[in-house]
Structures are given as structure tokens and as C-alpha cells.
Motif scaffolding. Structure first.
Motif, PDB file in Angstrom:
ATOM      1  N   GLU A 135      26.104 -64.857 -86.734  1.00 27.06           N
ATOM      2  CA  GLU A 135      24.749 -64.341 -86.569  1.00 27.06           C
ATOM      3  C   GLU A 135      24.755 -62.810 -86.538  1.00 27.06           C
ATOM      4  OE1 GLU A 135      22.726 -65.742 -83.087  1.00 27.06           O
ATOM      5  OE2 GLU A 135      20.950 -64.521 -83.486  1.00 27.06           O
ATOM      6  N   LEU A 136      23.799 -62.204 -87.249  1.00 29.38           N
ATOM      7  CA  LEU A 136      23.690 -60.742 -87.254  1.00 29.38           C
ATOM      8  C   LEU A 136      22.742 -60.313 -86.127  1.00 29.38           C
ATOM      9  CD1 LEU A 136      23.357 -60.063 -91.097  1.00 29.38           C
ATOM     10  CD2 LEU A 136      25.421 -60.158 -89.673  1.00 29.38           C
ATOM     11  N   VAL A 137      23.314 -59.695 -85.122  1.00 33.72           N
ATOM     12  CA  VAL A 137      22.528 -59.261 -83.963  1.00 33.72           C
ATOM     13  C   VAL A 137      22.286 -57.752 -84.055  1.00 33.72           C
ATOM     14  CG1 VAL A 137      22.523 -59.063 -81.439  1.00 33.72           C
ATOM     15  CG2 VAL A 137      23.495 -61.105 -82.535  1.00 33.72           C
ATOM     16  N   SER A 138      21.042 -57.356 -83.897  1.00 35.00           N
ATOM     17  CA  SER A 138      20.701 -55.925 -83.928  1.00 35.00           C
ATOM     18  C   SER A 138      19.958 -55.547 -82.657  1.00 35.00           C
ATOM     19  CB  SER A 138      19.780 -55.599 -85.105  1.00 35.00           C
ATOM     20  OG  SER A 138      20.358 -55.978 -86.325  1.00 35.00           O
ATOM     21  N   THR A 139      20.221 -54.326 -82.178  1.00 35.16           N
ATOM     22  CA  THR A 139      19.468 -53.781 -81.053  1.00 35.16           C
ATOM     23  C   THR A 139      18.845 -52.463 -81.493  1.00 35.16           C
ATOM     24  OG1 THR A 139      20.853 -54.804 -79.338  1.00 35.16           O
ATOM     25  CG2 THR A 139      19.647 -52.815 -78.723  1.00 35.16           C
ATOM     26  N   VAL A 140      17.543 -52.332 -81.278  1.00 30.77           N
ATOM     27  CA  VAL A 140      16.859 -51.068 -81.618  1.00 30.77           C
ATOM     28  C   VAL A 140      16.432 -50.346 -80.335  1.00 30.77           C
ATOM     29  CG1 VAL A 140      16.052 -51.944 -83.851  1.00 30.77           C
ATOM     30  CG2 VAL A 140      14.584 -52.172 -81.829  1.00 30.77           C
ATOM     31  N   HIS A 141      15.981 -49.115 -80.490  1.00 31.96           N
ATOM     32  CA  HIS A 141      15.554 -48.256 -79.367  1.00 31.96           C
ATOM     33  C   HIS A 141      16.664 -48.103 -78.329  1.00 31.96           C
ATOM     34  CE1 HIS A 141      11.683 -48.442 -81.220  1.00 31.96           C
ATOM     35  NE2 HIS A 141      11.467 -49.704 -80.906  1.00 31.96           N
ATOM     36  N   TYR A 142      17.878 -47.882 -78.843  1.00 31.23           N
ATOM     37  CA  TYR A 142      19.022 -47.717 -77.947  1.00 31.23           C
ATOM     38  C   TYR A 142      19.026 -46.298 -77.374  1.00 31.23           C
ATOM     39  CZ  TYR A 142      23.791 -47.331 -76.256  1.00 31.23           C
ATOM     40  OH  TYR A 142      24.871 -47.132 -75.456  1.00 31.23           O
ATOM     41  N   GLY A 143      19.062 -46.172 -76.054  1.00 32.11           N
ATOM     42  CA  GLY A 143      19.108 -44.858 -75.407  1.00 32.11           C
ATOM     43  C   GLY A 143      17.831 -44.061 -75.663  1.00 32.11           C
ATOM     44  N   VAL A 144      17.866 -42.812 -75.214  1.00 30.62           N
ATOM     45  CA  VAL A 144      16.690 -41.942 -75.350  1.00 30.62           C
ATOM     46  C   VAL A 144      16.953 -40.929 -76.464  1.00 30.62           C
ATOM     47  CG1 VAL A 144      15.183 -40.279 -74.193  1.00 30.62           C
ATOM     48  CG2 VAL A 144      16.143 -42.208 -72.899  1.00 30.62           C
ATOM     49  N   GLY A 145      16.212 -41.059 -77.556  1.00 31.15           N
ATOM     50  CA  GLY A 145      16.359 -40.114 -78.674  1.00 31.15           C
ATOM     51  C   GLY A 145      17.773 -40.040 -79.193  1.00 31.15           C
ATOM     52  N   PHE A 146      18.486 -41.145 -79.156  1.00 29.98           N
ATOM     53  CA  PHE A 146      19.907 -41.175 -79.543  1.00 29.98           C
ATOM     54  C   PHE A 146      20.051 -40.974 -81.057  1.00 29.98           C
ATOM     55  CE2 PHE A 146      23.663 -44.150 -80.415  1.00 29.98           C
ATOM     56  CZ  PHE A 146      24.615 -43.197 -80.100  1.00 29.98           C
ATOM     57  N   ASP A 147      20.878 -39.980 -81.429  1.00 25.35           N
ATOM     58  CA  ASP A 147      21.040 -39.622 -82.846  1.00 25.35           C
ATOM     59  C   ASP A 147      22.208 -40.357 -83.485  1.00 25.35           C
ATOM     60  OD1 ASP A 147      19.114 -37.567 -83.789  1.00 25.35           O
ATOM     61  OD2 ASP A 147      19.842 -36.470 -82.035  1.00 25.35           O
ATOM     62  N   ASN A 148      22.179 -41.659 -83.475  1.00 33.03           N
ATOM     63  CA  ASN A 148      23.248 -42.396 -84.137  1.00 33.03           C
ATOM     64  C   ASN A 148      22.866 -43.862 -84.282  1.00 33.03           C
ATOM     65  OD1 ASN A 148      25.688 -42.270 -85.472  1.00 33.03           O
ATOM     66  ND2 ASN A 148      26.794 -41.391 -83.732  1.00 33.03           N
ATOM     67  N   ALA A 149      23.615 -44.551 -85.137  1.00 34.39           N
ATOM     68  CA  ALA A 149      23.513 -45.998 -85.284  1.00 34.39           C
ATOM     69  C   ALA A 149      24.927 -46.472 -85.537  1.00 34.39           C
ATOM     70  CB  ALA A 149      22.624 -46.376 -86.469  1.00 34.39           C
ATOM     71  N   PHE A 150      25.300 -47.610 -84.987  1.00 32.92           N
ATOM     72  CA  PHE A 150      26.668 -48.061 -85.200  1.00 32.92           C
ATOM     73  C   PHE A 150      26.813 -49.578 -85.131  1.00 32.92           C
ATOM     74  CE2 PHE A 150      26.082 -46.600 -80.838  1.00 32.92           C
ATOM     75  CZ  PHE A 150      26.479 -47.684 -80.087  1.00 32.92           C
ATOM     76  N   TRP A 151      27.920 -50.010 -85.737  1.00 35.40           N
ATOM     77  CA  TRP A 151      28.401 -51.388 -85.635  1.00 35.40           C
ATOM     78  C   TRP A 151      29.436 -51.344 -84.516  1.00 35.40           C
ATOM     79  CZ3 TRP A 151      28.228 -56.366 -86.517  1.00 35.40           C
ATOM     80  CH2 TRP A 151      29.395 -57.120 -86.560  1.00 35.40           C
ATOM     81  N   ASP A 152      29.251 -52.090 -83.443  1.00 37.13           N
ATOM     82  CA  ASP A 152      30.146 -51.948 -82.291  1.00 37.13           C
ATOM     83  C   ASP A 152      31.282 -52.956 -82.311  1.00 37.13           C
ATOM     84  OD1 ASP A 152      29.197 -54.378 -81.327  1.00 37.13           O
ATOM     85  OD2 ASP A 152      28.767 -53.622 -79.319  1.00 37.13           O
ATOM     86  N   GLY A 153      31.480 -53.623 -83.434  1.00 38.14           N
ATOM     87  CA  GLY A 153      32.510 -54.639 -83.522  1.00 38.14           C
ATOM     88  C   GLY A 153      31.913 -56.028 -83.463  1.00 38.14           C
ATOM     89  N   SER A 154      30.664 -56.119 -82.974  1.00 36.54           N
ATOM     90  CA  SER A 154      30.031 -57.435 -82.948  1.00 36.54           C
ATOM     91  C   SER A 154      28.527 -57.374 -83.180  1.00 36.54           C
ATOM     92  CB  SER A 154      30.285 -58.126 -81.612  1.00 36.54           C
ATOM     93  OG  SER A 154      29.573 -57.465 -80.597  1.00 36.54           O
ATOM     94  N   GLN A 155      27.927 -56.207 -83.064  1.00 35.95           N
ATOM     95  CA  GLN A 155      26.486 -56.133 -83.295  1.00 35.95           C
ATOM     96  C   GLN A 155      26.108 -54.735 -83.782  1.00 35.95           C
ATOM     97  OE1 GLN A 155      24.633 -56.022 -78.933  1.00 35.95           O
ATOM     98  NE2 GLN A 155      23.412 -54.875 -80.422  1.00 35.95           N
ATOM     99  N   MET A 156      24.889 -54.623 -84.344  1.00 34.49           N
ATOM    100  CA  MET A 156      24.349 -53.329 -84.759  1.00 34.49           C
ATOM    101  C   MET A 156      23.554 -52.713 -83.619  1.00 34.49           C
ATOM    102  SD  MET A 156      25.058 -52.383 -87.776  1.00 34.49           S
ATOM    103  CE  MET A 156      23.841 -51.069 -87.677  1.00 34.49           C
ATOM    104  N   VAL A 157      23.669 -51.390 -83.486  1.00 36.74           N
ATOM    105  CA  VAL A 157      22.922 -50.663 -82.460  1.00 36.74           C
ATOM    106  C   VAL A 157      22.263 -49.454 -83.129  1.00 36.74           C
ATOM    107  CG1 VAL A 157      23.087 -49.414 -80.266  1.00 36.74           C
ATOM    108  CG2 VAL A 157      24.586 -51.379 -80.675  1.00 36.74           C
ATOM    109  N   TYR A 158      20.962 -49.288 -82.919  1.00 36.25           N
ATOM    110  CA  TYR A 158      20.238 -48.174 -83.537  1.00 36.25           C
ATOM    111  C   TYR A 158      19.557 -47.313 -82.479  1.00 36.25           C
ATOM    112  CZ  TYR A 158      20.388 -51.204 -87.669  1.00 36.25           C
ATOM    113  OH  TYR A 158      20.782 -52.018 -88.697  1.00 36.25           O
ATOM    114  N   GLY A 159      19.806 -45.999 -82.517  1.00 39.57           N
ATOM    115  CA  GLY A 159      19.026 -45.067 -81.715  1.00 39.57           C
ATOM    116  C   GLY A 159      17.729 -44.745 -82.437  1.00 39.57           C
ATOM    117  N   ASP A 160      16.833 -44.042 -81.731  1.00 34.25           N
ATOM    118  CA  ASP A 160      15.561 -43.649 -82.349  1.00 34.25           C
ATOM    119  C   ASP A 160      15.651 -42.323 -83.087  1.00 34.25           C
ATOM    120  OD1 ASP A 160      14.046 -45.868 -81.569  1.00 34.25           O
ATOM    121  OD2 ASP A 160      13.751 -45.031 -79.568  1.00 34.25           O
ATOM    122  N   GLY A 161      16.719 -41.559 -82.852  1.00 34.43           N
ATOM    123  CA  GLY A 161      16.780 -40.208 -83.417  1.00 34.43           C
ATOM    124  C   GLY A 161      15.974 -39.254 -82.553  1.00 34.43           C
ATOM    125  N   SER A 162      16.442 -38.002 -82.456  1.00 35.48           N
ATOM    126  CA  SER A 162      15.799 -37.022 -81.568  1.00 35.48           C
ATOM    127  C   SER A 162      14.783 -36.153 -82.285  1.00 35.48           C
ATOM    128  CB  SER A 162      16.876 -36.113 -80.967  1.00 35.48           C
ATOM    129  OG  SER A 162      17.474 -35.337 -82.009  1.00 35.48           O
TER     130      SER A 162
END
Ligand SMILES: [Zn+2]
Length: 359
Positions: A135-162
Motif C-alpha cells: 500500500e502507498l501511504v502518503s502524509t501531507v502537511h508535515y511540520g510547519v512550512g517544511f521545505d522538503n518531501a521524502f520517502w522515509d523507507g515506508s511512506q511518503m511525507v510532504y511538507g507545505d513549503g515555506s
């Protein structure tokens, strides 16, 4: 599978760019870049701990809730509600086949993951990243104005950008960025390319290759029509047009150090300085990136039909974790001849000659 391997720790913001902005940027850029580097580093150490724990317990390594997230569905999107790493994956906001929601980031993460899943399935007969329907798991709105997105080894994580490095909301908007990160999962489950120096640059390059192919496929572009840019329009305009140019490495953003030829290979140590980028993995990837783009253009038509097919076969069946550029190049030539024929073999060989990897 990859339980004994160190998980790929890839984030989309070039570490070289963040490292330089943290030192030389405007006060606003310095603050945003330092925050992005610190948060990414914290995520990496958490991954290392989770990986060790998983190995010790002989369970599949995943995000904090990895084992309980598996539902047998294709994908799902969670909202971190800007709370950071202690709240991963966050609140489920759109499950598989649920209708679109009001939140654009959620829908973009959903659609980008789905397009990547369908691309691998339809073009190469691959069932998700691990080949068996993960299953492809994604998390959005990670942290506050976080300037990055990454694959953490098991899921996608997206910041909102500053809005200082990445435009606000841009990190989920680029389908090639999503497919790039998910392809790190495919690499982790197949070749397992070590994320350092040449094997790391190959790891990065394969992510750019399939990231670009998912985008080209979504736009129904031929190799000749494609822009070959990765992450076009997601940086704030004063920093540059894109994160990388596969066809013209070194021209994507101000300070882009990517070479397009072995004669300009950047020899960097693999240490903890983000500007050294794990020994130049996002820098020297320009060389195999350009080889792919040249081969795809020479082969004609849609890049995923011939060049993509060859590179996929190589990634999933021909490489070892420590493979270097020249061995990868020979593998693509070999596979081009095996799947297609002599003309294709010559086109692929010429591409590697043009970037100076083979003579
Ligand atoms: Zn990457």
C-alpha cells in the motif's frame, strides 16, 4: 527483501542547495534551510532506529505505525496537521477509492501516487513498489512550512513549503517529484543501490528517470517533446526553474552543480556535510540522467516504451548494491540488445559515449 539494507534516505530538496542556502542565503532563506535540514536529519535518525528495531524483531521495517497501516488497499493519504514526526502518519483523510476532498494537497498526493502505481503496473507489470502490492501511504502537511518531501523507507511525507525555498503547496503539485520519491522504494526492493557516491548517483538517477517518465506519460509526450526537467516550477522563482535538468544538467537552478559528462565528475566525500550530498549523489546523477535522455530521444517515440523498458529491466534484474556507472552502462546496452536489437543497442551505447562513461 530490504530488511538487511540501510533504508534510502532521500528527500527531494537537493542537500547541496539547502546546505548552501543555510550558509549563504538571505536571513529568511537561512532560517528555512536550517529548519529543513534539521527536520530531515531528525527523520533520518528515527528511520535508523526503526530499521534496527524492525530487524531485531524480524518484522517489516515501516513507519511508526507501519505494521498496522497495511489494509490491502492500493493507497491512502493522511494529514499530519503540521504536528511533525511524533504524529506520523497522522489522520486518515482519503482512503483508497474515496472521493476527492476539499484539500488540494491531499488530492494531489492521492492522484500522483495512483498515477505512479498505474504506470509501473501498466508499463512493466509491476504490482506497487515491492512487486507484491504494498500500500502507498502518503502524509501531507508535515511540520510547519517544511521545505522538503521524502520517502522515509515506508511512506511518503510532504511538507507545505515555506514560500522561501519551495512555493507554498508546491511539493505535492509535481507528479515527477512524487514518482521520483516512490521510485526510491522500487530501488530499495530491487537493486538496493547504496546511497553513496556512484551507486548513490545511480539510485538518484533511476528516481529521476521514472519520475520523468510518469510525468511524460501523464502528458502523453514523446521523448522529443519532454522538457526533461524535474520539479519544474516548484522552487520560488528567484532560486530557479526546476530542481534538475536531465538533458542539460547544471542549468536547473542558480548554483546547480550537476555535470553532464564524466570529465566534470564531482568527487566529494561522503560525510555529514549536506553540501557534500552523500558523495555527490544528487550532483553526479546528472551524468546517467543525460545518458538516459539522450538514449530516449535517439530511440524515438515515447521514452517509456524503449528506453524506460530497458532501464526498468536493468534496475530490477541486473544491478548490485555497489554497481558503478560503467557497469550500469554495460547492463543497459546488454538489455537493449536482448529486448530490442542492434539498432537500439547502438543508440544506448552512443548515449553513454556522449556523456563520457564509455569510450
Ligand atoms: Zn531522490
Amino acid at each position: 527483501m530490504g530488511a538487511t539494507r540501510k533504508p534510502t534516505r532521500c528527500s527531494i530538496a537537493p542537500p547541496d542547495l539547502l546546505g548552501r542556502l543555510a550558509v549563504e542565503g538571505t536571513p529568511e532563506q537561512r532560517e528555512a534551510a536550517t529548519c529543513a535540514l534539521a527536520t530531515s536529519a531528525a527523520m533520518r535518525s528515527q528511520r535508523a532506529v526503526m530499521g534496527q528495531l524492525g530487524r531485531r524483531l524480524n518484522i517489516r521495517t515501516g513507519s511508526l505505525a507501519g505494521a498496522t497501516l497495511e489494509t490491502g488497499e492500493r493507497l491512502s493519504v493522511y494529514d499530519n496537521q503540521t504536528q511533525g514526526r511524533q504524529f506520523l502518519p497522522g489522520v486518515l483523510v482519503r482512503g483508497w477509492e474515496a472521493p476527492a476532498v476539499v484539500d488540494t494537497s491531499v488530492n494531489q498526493a492521492y492522484d500522483g501516487s495512483n498515477a505512479t502505481y498505474e504506470f509501473y503496473r501498466d508499463q512493466f507489470g509491476r504490482s506497487s513498489l515491492d512487486g507484491v502490492g504494498m500500500e502507498l501511504v502518503s502524509t501531507v502537511h508535515y511540520g510547519v512550512g517544511f521545505d522538503n518531501a521524502f520517502w522515509d523507507g515506508s511512506q511518503m511525507v510532504y511538507g507545505d513549503g515555506s514560500g522561501r525555498i519551495f512555493k507554498i503547496g508546491a511539493l505535492t503539485s509535481a507528479i515527477d517529484v512524487i514518482a521520483h520519491e516512490l521510485t526510491h522504494g522500487v530501488t530499495e526492493f530491487t537493486a538496493g543501490l547504496v546511497y553513496s557516491k556512484q551507486s548513490g548517483a545511480l539510485n538518484e538517477s533511476f528516481s529521476d528517470v521514472f519520475g520523468s517518465l510518469v510525468k511524460q506519460h501523464s502528458l502523453n509526450q514523446t521523448a522529443a517533446e519532454a522538457s526533461w526537467l524535474i520539479g519544474e516550477g516548484i522552487l520560488v522563482p528567484e532560486l530557479g526553474a526546476a530542481l534538475r535538468s536531465m538533458i542539460h544538467p547544471g542549468t536547473a537552478y542558480s548554483g546547480d552543480r550537476q555535470p553532464g559528462n564524466m570529465a566534470e565528475y564531482v568527487n566529494l566525500p561522503d560525510n555529514n556535510d549536506p553540501r557534500n550530498d552523500n558523495g555527490g549523489v544528487h550532483i553526479n546523477s546528472g551524468i546517467p540522467n543525460r545518458a538516459f535522455a539522450l538514449a530516449a530521444i535517439a530511440l524515438g517515440g515515447h521514452a517509456w516504451e524503449k528506453a524506460g523498458r530497458i532501464w526498468y529491466e536493468v534496475l530490477t534484474t541486473r544491478l548490485r548494491p555497489t554497481t558503478q556507472f560503467d557497469a550500469a552502462a554495460h547492463a543497459t546496452i546488454d538489455v537493449a540488445g536482448m529486448i530490442f536489437g542492434e539498432a537500439e543497442q547502438v543508440a544506448v551505447h552512443n548515449a553513454w559515449k556522449e556523456v563520457g562513461v564509455l569510450s
